[in-house]
Design an enzyme around this catalytic site. Structure first.
Site, mmCIF file in Angstrom:
data_model
loop_
_atom_site.group_PDB
_atom_site.id
_atom_site.type_symbol
_atom_site.label_atom_id
_atom_site.label_comp_id
_atom_site.label_asym_id
_atom_site.label_seq_id
_atom_site.Cartn_x
_atom_site.Cartn_y
_atom_site.Cartn_z
ATOM 1 N N GLU A 1 0.815 -1.214 0.000
ATOM 2 C CA GLU A 1 0.000 0.000 0.000
ATOM 3 C C GLU A 1 0.854 1.273 0.000
ATOM 4 O OE1 GLU A 1 -2.410 -1.524 3.027
ATOM 5 O OE2 GLU A 1 -3.955 -2.166 1.624
ATOM 6 N N HIS B 1 -2.483 2.164 9.019
ATOM 7 C CA HIS B 1 -3.563 1.427 8.349
ATOM 8 C C HIS B 1 -3.882 0.189 9.171
ATOM 9 C CE1 HIS B 1 -5.886 -1.010 5.709
ATOM 10 N NE2 HIS B 1 -4.892 -1.820 5.417
ATOM 11 N N HIS C 1 -12.350 -3.684 3.774
ATOM 12 C CA HIS C 1 -10.909 -3.768 3.966
ATOM 13 C C HIS C 1 -10.468 -3.208 5.319
ATOM 14 C CE1 HIS C 1 -6.667 -2.997 2.064
ATOM 15 N NE2 HIS C 1 -6.610 -3.391 3.314
HETATM 16 ZN ZN LIG Z 1 -4.863 -3.636 4.369
#
Ligand SMILES: [Zn+2]
Length: 221
Positions: A86, A105, A169
């Site tokens: 990411e 995250h 997610h």
């Molecule tokens: Zn993730």
């Protein structure tokens, strides 16, 4: 020998990222190898880079040296492992918000309960409204590994809120420090859990950041 950047990550910032990675598991915000963390680095000459967790390494096996230094254009400057997948999303958020110094995250449960329902996370707890501001918008599901997703994620979050939900997610939380970005992630998950349960029992009362009379000194960046 590749050209070395003057931007180096100190042992202290590497340790700090590892500490919050492990905290994210301990607090139930992440499981297995999920989630990632990055911090903005700056050199004296004004150039910038980020330090980010590596891809697909268990937190209990991760070491400070596993973190990867990446230039703002995505070039790996230092590190033996691949950066988090990411990475482009982190970079897009740093580009959009110069105030953001750290990104956390997470893939916590109640954020995802509301995310899969496509429901934004309204602030119902003081902690969330102070740290994340809110309401936290929800981005419809798509893979989160490219810069275009990152740009739209940062746009949806905007300049006044410190988190965004990625449906199906997890959550991306930002802060002027890693400590504060982590507090945002914790506060949003706690708020999401209370909001979910309260919504089943009745009509929760929503807090509006702009209308709360926050005492001097209690207002957070
Ligand atoms: Zn993730």
């Amino acid at each position: 020998m590749p050209t070395r950047t003057p931007i180096r990550a100190t042992a202290q910032v590497r340790e700090e990222i590892l500490y919050y990675c492990r905290e994210s598991v301990r607090c139930g915000l992440n499981f297995n190898t999920q989630g990632n963390i990055s911090v903005r680095l700056a050199a004296d000459d004004g150039s910038e880079a980020i330090l980010i967790t590596p891809s697909d390494v268990r937190y209990d096996a991760m070491t400070p040296d596993d973190m990867v230094v990446v230039a703002m254009d995505g070039t790996v400057l230092e590190g033996d492992l691949l950066p988090s997948t990411e990475l482009p999303v982190h970079l897009a958020h740093y580009r959009r918000r110069p105030d953001v110094q750290a990104i956390v995250h997470t893939e916590s449960t109640f954020v995802n309960v509301l995310g899969v329902l496509g429901r934004r996370i309204d602030p119902v707890l003081l902690n969330m409204v102070l740290y994340a501001k809110g309401p936290i918008p929800v981005m419809p599901f798509e893979f989160s590994t490219n810069a275009d997703f990152g740009r739209r994620s940062a746009e949806l979050m905007g300049d006044d809120v410190n988190a965004v939900v990625w449906a199906n997610h997890g959550l991306l939380a930002v802060g002027v420090s890693l400590k504060l970005a982590f507090k945002v992630a914790v506060a949003v998950e706690e708020n999401a859990e209370v909001l979910h349960h309260a919504g089943l029992a009745g009509v929760p009362s929503i807090l509006d950041y702009a209308r709360i009379d926050i005492p001097a000194g209690a207002r957070l960046p």
